[in-house]
Each structure stands twice: as C-alpha cells, then as structure tokens.
Design a protein around this motif. Structure first.
Motif, PDB file in Angstrom:
ATOM      1  N   SER A  44       0.843  -1.189   0.000  1.00 27.49           N
ATOM      2  CA  SER A  44       0.000   0.000   0.000  1.00 27.49           C
ATOM      3  C   SER A  44       0.879   1.240   0.000  1.00 27.49           C
ATOM      4  O   SER A  44       1.983   1.240   0.548  1.00 27.49           O
ATOM      5  N   GLU A  45       0.379   2.276  -0.613  1.00 26.72           N
ATOM      6  CA  GLU A  45       1.129   3.515  -0.755  1.00 26.72           C
ATOM      7  C   GLU A  45       1.337   4.173   0.606  1.00 26.72           C
ATOM      8  O   GLU A  45       0.434   4.212   1.435  1.00 26.72           O
ATOM      9  N   ASN A  46       2.546   4.668   0.815  1.00 27.26           N
ATOM     10  CA  ASN A  46       2.886   5.326   2.070  1.00 27.26           C
ATOM     11  C   ASN A  46       3.792   6.529   1.820  1.00 27.26           C
ATOM     12  O   ASN A  46       4.477   6.985   2.716  1.00 27.26           O
ATOM     13  N   GLY A  47       3.815   7.014   0.590  1.00 27.14           N
ATOM     14  CA  GLY A  47       4.734   8.077   0.222  1.00 27.14           C
ATOM     15  C   GLY A  47       4.229   9.466   0.576  1.00 27.14           C
ATOM     16  O   GLY A  47       3.144   9.645   1.126  1.00 27.14           O
ATOM     17  N   ILE A  52       8.803   8.130  -2.486  1.00 27.41           N
ATOM     18  CA  ILE A  52       8.016   7.001  -2.986  1.00 27.41           C
ATOM     19  C   ILE A  52       8.219   5.858  -2.001  1.00 27.41           C
ATOM     20  O   ILE A  52       9.267   5.205  -1.997  1.00 27.41           O
ATOM     21  N   ASN A  53       7.248   5.676  -1.117  1.00 28.09           N
ATOM     22  CA  ASN A  53       7.290   4.642  -0.078  1.00 28.09           C
ATOM     23  C   ASN A  53       6.122   3.694  -0.240  1.00 28.09           C
ATOM     24  O   ASN A  53       5.057   4.090  -0.699  1.00 28.09           O
ATOM     25  N   GLN A  54       6.327   2.464   0.195  1.00 22.54           N
ATOM     26  CA  GLN A  54       5.219   1.525   0.301  1.00 22.54           C
ATOM     27  C   GLN A  54       5.356   0.736   1.592  1.00 22.54           C
ATOM     28  O   GLN A  54       6.467   0.442   2.040  1.00 22.54           O
ATOM     29  N   GLU A 125      11.370   2.330   0.739  1.00 19.43           N
ATOM     30  CA  GLU A 125      11.384   3.591   0.004  1.00 19.43           C
ATOM     31  C   GLU A 125      12.296   3.467  -1.210  1.00 19.43           C
ATOM     32  O   GLU A 125      13.391   2.912  -1.124  1.00 19.43           O
TER      33      GLU A 125
END
Length: 127
Positions: A44-47, A52-54, A125
């Motif tokens: 899931s996206e966490n950026g 750009i993090n997941q 990341e």
C-alpha cells in the motif's frame, strides 16, 4: 522493479539456508515435509510529495505433516528469528522498518497437513 518483488527476493535470501527446512516460492509437487513457502504480499502507498514509499505486508507459510503442532511452531520460531527486525539493503531502496505482525497454526483444508502462517510488515522507500 516492483516493491513486492524486491521484498520477496530479500525474504528468500534471509531464510534459504538459514532455517532448517527448504524454502520455496511455490513448492514442487510431492515435496517432502516440512518446508516453507513465501506467501502473499500486500503493498500500500505510504509516500509523500517528495518520497516514494510503500508498506509491504507479507506472509510466510510453514507446512508439516506431523500430528502435533510442535514442528510447525518450532519452524515458525526459526522464521521469526531470521526475519524480525532484520535490516535489509538493496541498491535503489531503503528499508526503514521490518517487524512481525501475527502468527497462527491450524490444520489445512485436507485435515492432515499442519499449516502455520506468519505475517510481517515492512516499509520500503525508492531512493
């Protein structure tokens, strides 16, 4: 390269030859018990605006044909020791968190095979 694939490669490398049983992505037909498979991953996206993090959750499956759950739980202990809080590194990626979430053991749908499932979660990341 997908975040999930980077994670799977690192998990395989951290387990293969380190724990006492074989590790597979998909176990070949008629594989001798016990063994471990790397299961599903959920990203899931966490950026942010600048990163750009997941968050990637992944499962490890332990398979045994022992009557008791002892063997399954012992292997799960080895998996935990090998993966919990390990610091992965990969060119182009920064792994910032890695931790254990859940663990369970049960009979598989065949009523004979012991199945252990562990879930871990990490933050990765792209740098």
């Amino acid at each position: 390269m997908s975040f999930e694939w980077v994670v799977q490669e690192k998990i395989f490398a951290a387990l293969d030859g380190v724990i006492s049983v074989p590790v597979y992505d998909i176990a070949p037909q008629k594989t001798t018990f016990p063994y471990v498979t790397i299961g599903e991953a959920l990203a899931s996206e966490n950026g942010t605006d600048t990163t750009i993090n997941q968050l990637v959750s992944f499962t490890i499956n332990v398979w045994s044909d022992e009557d008791s759950s002892k063997q399954t739980k012992q292997i799960q202990g080895e998996v935990f020791d090998a993966l919990h809080l390990i610091r992965f590194s990969e060119a182009g990626y920064l792994f910032t968190e890695n931790y254990f979430l859940t663990s369970q053991t049960f009979f598989d749908v065949d009523g004979i095979t012991r199945h252990g499932v562990q879930e871990f979660k990490l933050t990765i990341e792209r740098v």
